[in-house]
Scaffold this motif. Structure first.
Motif, PDB file in Angstrom:
ATOM      1  N   ASP A  19     -21.988  -1.908  -9.610  1.00 26.08           N
ATOM      2  CA  ASP A  19     -21.145  -3.104  -9.581  1.00 26.08           C
ATOM      3  C   ASP A  19     -19.710  -2.877  -9.112  1.00 26.08           C
ATOM      4  O   ASP A  19     -18.938  -3.843  -9.010  1.00 26.08           O
ATOM      5  CB  ASP A  19     -21.131  -3.746 -10.978  1.00 26.08           C
ATOM      6  CG  ASP A  19     -22.527  -4.163 -11.401  1.00 26.08           C
ATOM      7  OD1 ASP A  19     -23.271  -4.676 -10.548  1.00 26.08           O
ATOM      8  OD2 ASP A  19     -22.868  -3.944 -12.578  1.00 26.08           O
ATOM      9  N   PHE A  20     -19.330  -1.653  -8.818  1.00 26.23           N
ATOM     10  CA  PHE A  20     -17.954  -1.382  -8.401  1.00 26.23           C
ATOM     11  C   PHE A  20     -17.559  -2.221  -7.183  1.00 26.23           C
ATOM     12  O   PHE A  20     -16.530  -2.893  -7.187  1.00 26.23           O
ATOM     13  CB  PHE A  20     -17.753   0.110  -8.102  1.00 26.23           C
ATOM     14  CG  PHE A  20     -16.374   0.416  -7.585  1.00 26.23           C
ATOM     15  CD1 PHE A  20     -15.316   0.585  -8.462  1.00 26.23           C
ATOM     16  CD2 PHE A  20     -16.129   0.493  -6.222  1.00 26.23           C
ATOM     17  CE1 PHE A  20     -14.034   0.846  -7.999  1.00 26.23           C
ATOM     18  CE2 PHE A  20     -14.850   0.742  -5.747  1.00 26.23           C
ATOM     19  CZ  PHE A  20     -13.809   0.923  -6.631  1.00 26.23           C
ATOM     20  N   GLU A  21     -18.386  -2.175  -6.137  1.00 23.90           N
ATOM     21  CA  GLU A  21     -18.038  -2.905  -4.902  1.00 23.90           C
ATOM     22  C   GLU A  21     -17.980  -4.406  -5.129  1.00 23.90           C
ATOM     23  O   GLU A  21     -17.103  -5.091  -4.591  1.00 23.90           O
ATOM     24  CB  GLU A  21     -19.018  -2.552  -3.794  1.00 23.90           C
ATOM     25  CG  GLU A  21     -18.821  -1.141  -3.271  1.00 23.90           C
ATOM     26  CD  GLU A  21     -19.777  -0.792  -2.145  1.00 23.90           C
ATOM     27  OE1 GLU A  21     -20.402  -1.703  -1.568  1.00 23.90           O
ATOM     28  OE2 GLU A  21     -19.879   0.411  -1.845  1.00 23.90           O
ATOM     29  N   SER A  22     -18.905  -4.942  -5.915  1.00 26.45           N
ATOM     30  CA  SER A  22     -18.892  -6.384  -6.209  1.00 26.45           C
ATOM     31  C   SER A  22     -17.628  -6.771  -6.965  1.00 26.45           C
ATOM     32  O   SER A  22     -17.009  -7.800  -6.672  1.00 26.45           O
ATOM     33  CB  SER A  22     -20.108  -6.766  -7.057  1.00 26.45           C
ATOM     34  OG  SER A  22     -21.285  -6.515  -6.360  1.00 26.45           O
ATOM     35  N   LEU A  24     -14.763  -5.135  -6.935  1.00 32.55           N
ATOM     36  CA  LEU A  24     -13.611  -4.990  -6.041  1.00 32.55           C
ATOM     37  C   LEU A  24     -13.494  -6.210  -5.138  1.00 32.55           C
ATOM     38  O   LEU A  24     -12.400  -6.760  -4.960  1.00 32.55           O
ATOM     39  CB  LEU A  24     -13.720  -3.705  -5.216  1.00 32.55           C
ATOM     40  CG  LEU A  24     -12.551  -3.418  -4.296  1.00 32.55           C
ATOM     41  CD1 LEU A  24     -11.236  -3.327  -5.074  1.00 32.55           C
ATOM     42  CD2 LEU A  24     -12.804  -2.122  -3.509  1.00 32.55           C
ATOM     43  N   ALA A  25     -14.607  -6.666  -4.566  1.00 34.94           N
ATOM     44  CA  ALA A  25     -14.584  -7.868  -3.731  1.00 34.94           C
ATOM     45  C   ALA A  25     -14.128  -9.084  -4.540  1.00 34.94           C
ATOM     46  O   ALA A  25     -13.333  -9.905  -4.065  1.00 34.94           O
ATOM     47  CB  ALA A  25     -15.967  -8.109  -3.121  1.00 34.94           C
ATOM     48  N   ARG A  62     -23.382  -6.913 -14.529  1.00 32.96           N
ATOM     49  CA  ARG A  62     -22.436  -7.472 -13.549  1.00 32.96           C
ATOM     50  C   ARG A  62     -21.765  -8.727 -14.092  1.00 32.96           C
ATOM     51  O   ARG A  62     -20.550  -8.894 -13.956  1.00 32.96           O
ATOM     52  CB  ARG A  62     -23.143  -7.778 -12.230  1.00 32.96           C
ATOM     53  CG  ARG A  62     -22.159  -8.354 -11.206  1.00 32.96           C
ATOM     54  CD  ARG A  62     -22.786  -8.675  -9.886  1.00 32.96           C
ATOM     55  NE  ARG A  62     -23.378  -7.447  -9.361  1.00 32.96           N
ATOM     56  CZ  ARG A  62     -24.243  -7.417  -8.357  1.00 32.96           C
ATOM     57  NH1 ARG A  62     -24.612  -8.533  -7.772  1.00 32.96           N
ATOM     58  NH2 ARG A  62     -24.742  -6.288  -7.933  1.00 32.96           N
TER      59      ARG A  62
END
Length: 187
Positions: A19-22, A24-25, A62
C-alpha cells in the motif's frame, strides 16, 4: 518473539509493501508539495507501526491506512494553518518594530551627496560628532584643533548641509534631523 508479535510485524510489512504507492499517490493529490506528501506517508506508517496489532487482515489494510492518512493530513493542514498564522503575526511584529531599511535610502543618498559637497574638515567635524558620537573636545583632540574651532566648524557645517539638502530635516530622529540639529555645549 511471540507468534502474535511476529504476525503483527508481518502484517505491517505486507501493508507497507502493498500500500505504500497507493498512500503516496493519495497524499500527493492532497498536499501542495511532494515533501509534505512524503511526511504524511511516513507519519501514516509510523502510526501503523505503533498500532500494528490493529491493522486489519484480508485486504482491509489499505482502507484502514487511508483512514489513518486522512487524520494525519488533517493534522498536517491544521499545523500548516497554525504556522501560517504564526508567520503572519511574526511578520506584523517585524513590520511594527523594525522600520523598513529601504525607506530612508533616498534621504541617506541625499545626505551622502550633500556631505560630499562640504569642505573636508567641515565634513569630518560633522561626521565625528554625529556618527561617531564624539563631543566637541573629543573631536578637537582627534583633529588637533581647539574645541572652540570645532564648535564653529560644526555650526558652519550644519548650516551648509541644511543649505544643500533644504530646511525640512524630516521627522524627529531622521538622519537629516540628526545631522543638522544644533550641538550641545559639552566640553
Amino acid at each position: 518473539m511471540s507468534s502474535e508479535t511476529a504476525r503483527d510485524e508481518d502484517r505491517f510489512r505486507r501493508a507497507y509493501a502493498e500500500d505504500f504507492e497507493s498512500l503516496l499517490a493519495f497524499a500527493l493529490r492532497r498536499v501542495a508539495h511532494a515533501e509534505d506528501a512524503a511526511d504524511v506517508v511516513a507519519e501514516t506508517f509510523l502510526v501503523a507501526w505503533r498500532r500494528r496489532q490493529d491493522i486489519p487482515v484480508a485486504g482491509e489494510a489499505r482502507l484502514w491506512l487511508y483512514g489513518v492518512a486522512r487524520r494525519v493530513l488533517a493534522n498536517h493542514h491544521r499545523g500548516g494553518v497554525r504556522r501560517q498564522r504564526l508567520g503572519e503575526r511574526l511578520r506584523q511584529q517585524i513590520v511594527d518594530s523594525v522600520p523598513d531599511p529601504g525607506s530612508e535610502v533616498p534621504e541617506r543618498l541625499a545626505v551622502r551627496a550633500a556631505l560630499a559637497g562640504l569642505p573636508e574638515l567641515d565634513r569630518e567635524v560633522l561626521m565625528l560628532t554625529v556618527w561617531e558620537g564624539l563631543q566637541p573636545h573629543e573631536v578637537a583632540a582627534v583633529l588637533g584643533v581647539g574645541p572652540a574651532a570645532v564648535r564653529t566648524r560644526l555650526s558652519r557645517a550644519r548650516a551648509k548641509l541644511r543649505g544643500l539638502v533644504g530646511d525640512d530635516p524630516g521627522p524627529p530622529g531622521h538622519v537629516l534631523d540628526v545631522l543638522t540639529a544644533s550641538t550641545r555645549r559639552e566640553d
